[in-house]
Scaffold this active site. Structure first.
Site: not given
Ligand code: UT7
Length: 332
Positions: A114, A259, A289
């Site tokens: 990124c 980014h 992204n």
């Molecule tokens: O490009 C630079 C590098 N990348 C980034 O900067 C990304 C940085 N991180 C993020 O943007 C966020 O961490 C994400 C958008 C990837 C994830 O959001 P989050 O609020 O951190 O969610 P999480 O990973 O803590 O997951 C929360 C819940 C989980 O379920 P449980 O365990 O609470 O039941 C996941 O399994 O959301 C679930 N989940 C989804 N649900 C529906 C994860 N992905 C999805 C999805 N749809 N696509």
């Protein structure tokens, strides 16, 4: 004093629009979750029959050249940022050189995810300042859709990463220009966001011949929470570093082009810097992204919309896999 200046910007995104609704037909996800957590509404995926990283980059380049009133023949060097090159090697820089019909000019590939575009811009800036080249093409391009796991198992990355290309042409100028660039990394976190294979790190006994050929081993691993937490801190640090290096204050920024990692990250930075909505450019809603391509695509659109005017202070900032993070301050 000799500076480098961006004299042309261009971008290209594939035609196929992938909506959140479409993704929810492939995996357990929904528009509400994706919009709420990332801000993304749709993204572009390539046509594997037609699109390559290099030919998308060539389209972005031609737009940048046309806007700069230059031709392919003016390019003296290529710096190509991508983590999804068409081949494992050689890099996509040489393929772009071929696409543009150029012979024997140097082409350098940058693999800083990124932050790749800002790293590439920094390299080009130094080459221009030193007098080594007069016209450098800096490109960020990615095809990530072909490595996406579209089952529920891959949903934390599948809904985010997408395809596209952006290009910038740099030339010397006696007025600024690129004011400064700031590059960082912290390899302790390399495995928080990475693709292990086809790397050379597997132990010999793990390497069965069928594994080497099996492309399903190309798997994006991301600890989203950890990446998010570091991103918000490092984005702020590296923007403040750029401002301090130029004796500027946050009020001096006319446009921040972050980014496009996650709309929540951009909004957090906007709030911390007390910038108005029109001072931060976001298009993640439409493109997702696109890793190294996200900043040049966003800059190209912002310029076309008249949001980058002469003398404006433009701030670029990025954070991602590595971890790497970077910023650039530009006087437009
Ligand atoms: O490009 C630079 C590098 N990348 C980034 O900067 C990304 C940085 N991180 C993020 O943007 C966020 O961490 C994400 C958008 C990837 C994830 O959001 P989050 O609020 O951190 O969610 P999480 O990973 O803590 O997951 C929360 C819940 C989980 O379920 P449980 O365990 O609470 O039941 C996941 O399994 O959301 C679930 N989940 C989804 N649900 C529906 C994860 N992905 C999805 C999805 N749809 N696509």
């Amino acid at each position: 004093m000799r500076y480098s200046k961006i004299v042309g910007l261009g971008h290209h995104v594939p035609k196929t629009v992938i909506t959140n609704q479409y993704l929810s037909s492939l995996m357990e996800t929904n528009d509400e979750w994706i919009t709420e957590r990332t801000g993304i509404k749709e993204r572009r995926w390539i046509d594997p029959q037609k699109d390559t990283v290099a030919n998308m980059a060539a389209k972005a380049t031609r737009m940048a050249l046309q806007r700069a009133n230059l031709t392919e023949k003016d390019i003296e060097f290529i710096v190509f940022a991508t983590i999804t090159p068409d081949y494992f090697f050689p890099g996509s820089g040489v393929l772009l050189q071929r696409e543009l019909g150029l012979e024997s000019i140097g082409a350098l590939d940058i693999r800083n995810a990124c932050s790749g575009f800002i790293y590439a811009l920094s390299v080009a800036d130094q080459f221009i300042k030193s007098g080594m080249y007069k016209t450098i093409l800096v490109v960020g391009a990615e095809i990530q859709s072909t490595a996406i796991d579209v089952s529920t198992r891959g949903r934390n990355t599948a809904v985010i990463f997408a395809d596209g290309a952006g290009a910038a042409i740099l030339q010397p100028s006696d007025k600024p220009g690129v004011l400064s660039t700031h590059l960082h990394s912290d390899g302790r976190f390399a495995e928080e966001l990475y693709v292990r294979d086809p790397g050379s790190s597997r132990k010999r006994e793990e390497r069965q011949p069928e594994q080497i050929l099996d492309t399903t081993h190309f798997k994006v691993v991301m600890n989203g929470n950890q990446v998010f937490k570091h991103a918000v801190v490092r984005f702020m640090e590296v923007i403040n570093e750029a401002l301090a290096a130029n004796q500027m204050k946050k009020e001096d920024i006319n446009l921040l082009v972050p980014h496009q990692a996650n709309l929540r990250i951009s909004q957090y930075i906007q709030e911390k810097l007390a910038l108005r909505d029109d001072q931060v450019y976001n298009n993640i809603m439409r493109y997702g992204n696109t890793t190294a391509a996200s900043i040049p695509i966003a800059m190209s659109e912002a310029w076309a919309e008249g949001k980058m005017k002469e003398n404006d202070v433009i701030c670029l900032a990025a954070f991602g896999s590595g971890f790497t993070w970077a910023s650039a301050l530009i006087r437009w």
